[in-house]
Scaffold this motif. Structure first.
Motif, short mmCIF file in Angstrom:
data_model
loop_
_atom_site.label_atom_id
_atom_site.label_comp_id
_atom_site.label_asym_id
_atom_site.label_seq_id
_atom_site.Cartn_x
_atom_site.Cartn_y
_atom_site.Cartn_z
N GLU A 115 0.66 -1.23 -0.04
CA GLU A 115 -0.03 -0.02 -0.11
C GLU A 115 0.94 1.25 0.00
O GLU A 115 0.51 2.24 -0.70
CB GLU A 115 -1.00 -0.12 1.24
CG GLU A 115 -1.93 -0.93 1.24
CD GLU A 115 -2.85 -1.36 2.25
OE1 GLU A 115 -3.76 -1.77 2.44
OE2 GLU A 115 -2.44 -0.67 3.53
N ARG A 118 2.40 1.77 -3.34
CA ARG A 118 1.48 2.13 -4.64
C ARG A 118 1.19 3.82 -4.33
O ARG A 118 1.19 4.63 -5.30
CB ARG A 118 0.08 1.50 -4.43
CG ARG A 118 0.09 0.21 -5.03
CD ARG A 118 -1.29 -0.17 -5.27
NE ARG A 118 -1.73 -0.69 -3.91
CZ ARG A 118 -1.62 -1.74 -3.23
NH1 ARG A 118 -1.16 -2.75 -3.88
NH2 ARG A 118 -2.34 -2.04 -2.15
N ARG A 121 3.70 6.03 -5.64
CA ARG A 121 3.65 5.64 -7.13
C ARG A 121 2.56 6.66 -7.66
O ARG A 121 2.32 6.88 -8.72
CB ARG A 121 3.72 4.38 -7.83
CG ARG A 121 4.83 3.57 -7.62
CD ARG A 121 4.84 2.54 -8.39
NE ARG A 121 3.78 1.51 -8.27
CZ ARG A 121 3.58 0.59 -7.39
NH1 ARG A 121 4.47 0.33 -6.63
NH2 ARG A 121 2.33 -0.09 -7.33
N GLU A 123 -0.53 5.91 -7.12
CA GLU A 123 -1.75 4.66 -7.39
C GLU A 123 -2.70 4.41 -6.03
O GLU A 123 -2.15 4.67 -4.92
CB GLU A 123 -1.07 3.53 -7.83
CG GLU A 123 -0.44 3.66 -9.14
CD GLU A 123 0.23 2.25 -9.69
OE1 GLU A 123 0.08 1.34 -9.05
OE2 GLU A 123 0.98 2.56 -10.58
N LEU A 125 -5.52 1.16 -4.70
CA LEU A 125 -5.96 -0.21 -5.48
C LEU A 125 -7.62 -0.06 -4.57
O LEU A 125 -7.68 0.13 -3.35
CB LEU A 125 -5.35 -1.24 -4.50
CG LEU A 125 -5.61 -2.59 -4.91
CD1 LEU A 125 -5.30 -2.95 -6.22
CD2 LEU A 125 -5.02 -3.53 -4.06
N SER A 143 -6.14 -1.52 -9.62
CA SER A 143 -5.32 -0.46 -9.23
C SER A 143 -5.69 0.62 -10.49
O SER A 143 -5.82 0.36 -11.47
CB SER A 143 -3.95 -0.82 -9.11
OG SER A 143 -3.12 -0.99 -10.39
#
Length: 224
Positions: A115, A118, A121, A123, A125, A143
């Motif tokens: 997590e 992400r 980045r 992003e 989910l 995602s």
């Protein structure tokens, strides 16, 4: 170049070189010419979110047996579900493949690490899970970052809960929710092993269309 790479890998104990190549491409021919074999056959699918059959997805999303309860989240996973979610993620290894991929020994700590990565980045989910007796028994994940394309990740149904429509149900539910949460998304992509006929049928049922085929090419390093 290939000789230099394989020589370096042998020197550090490498045993196999893997690469993905589009079926029928020059890359696939090059790999085969140099002794690589097909480790797994893969199918790419794309879901066009502007062309959804919302009524059919709603029907699938409501078709799970009454004993299951659907829950939804966007990173991070709820603390109360973290352990059973991590446990369920280990069953990705059950998916039929000619050469099964390495699956991390998922723990609550690894989920939290993923997590954080992400988030770094940009992003997030989205997850829909099916619950029974307070535990995650099935889940599916998509995602998305700042682009107009999303990526379908793992879809898992634990062994004792298969063949009752849960995979289609949770996928349909997540697609509908993501369409509402991220109206800017145009497509969702997913890759599935040719051997995984069950998940391929689920993908097609919820609206994914085949967009291409690729092979995992594996070159054994003789003398490693």
């Amino acid at each position: 170049m290939l000789y230099e790479v394989t020589s370096d890998l042998r020197a550090v104990g490498g045993r196999v070189v893997e690469a993905i190549a589009v079926v029928g491409s020059e890359g696939a021919e090059f790999a085969a010419k140099h002794g690589a074999v097909v480790g797994d056959e893969l199918v790419d699918y794309v879901l066009e979110l502007d062309d959804l059959d919302s009524a059919e997805l709603a029907r699938l999303a409501s078709a799970a047996p009454a004993r299951y309860r659907l829950v939804h989240w966007r990173d991070p996973a709820p603390d109360a579900l973290l352990d059973s979610y991590a446990h369920a993620k280990r069953f990705v290894s059950d998916a039929p493949n000619r050469h099964p991929p390495q699956v991390p020994p998922w723990t609550a700590a690894l989920v939290r690490q993923a997590e954080r990565e992400r988030a770094e980045r940009g992003e997030a989910l989205w997850v829909t899970a099916a619950m029974l007796d307070g535990k995650v028994v099935a889940f599916t994940e998509i995602s998305a970052g700042t682009s107009v394309e999303g990526d379908q990740h793992d879809t898992v149904v634990l062994p004792d809960h298969r063949r009752c429509g849960l995979a289609s149900c949770i996928k349909a539910d997540l697609i509908l929710r993501l369409r509402t949460s991220r109206p800017d998304l145009h497509t969702v992509g997913v890759t599935c092993a040719v051997a995984n006929t069950g998940m391929r049928a689920v993908n097609q049922r919820v609206g994914f269309l085949e967009s291409g085929r690729r092979n995992l090419m594996r070159l054994p390093l003789l003398g490693a």
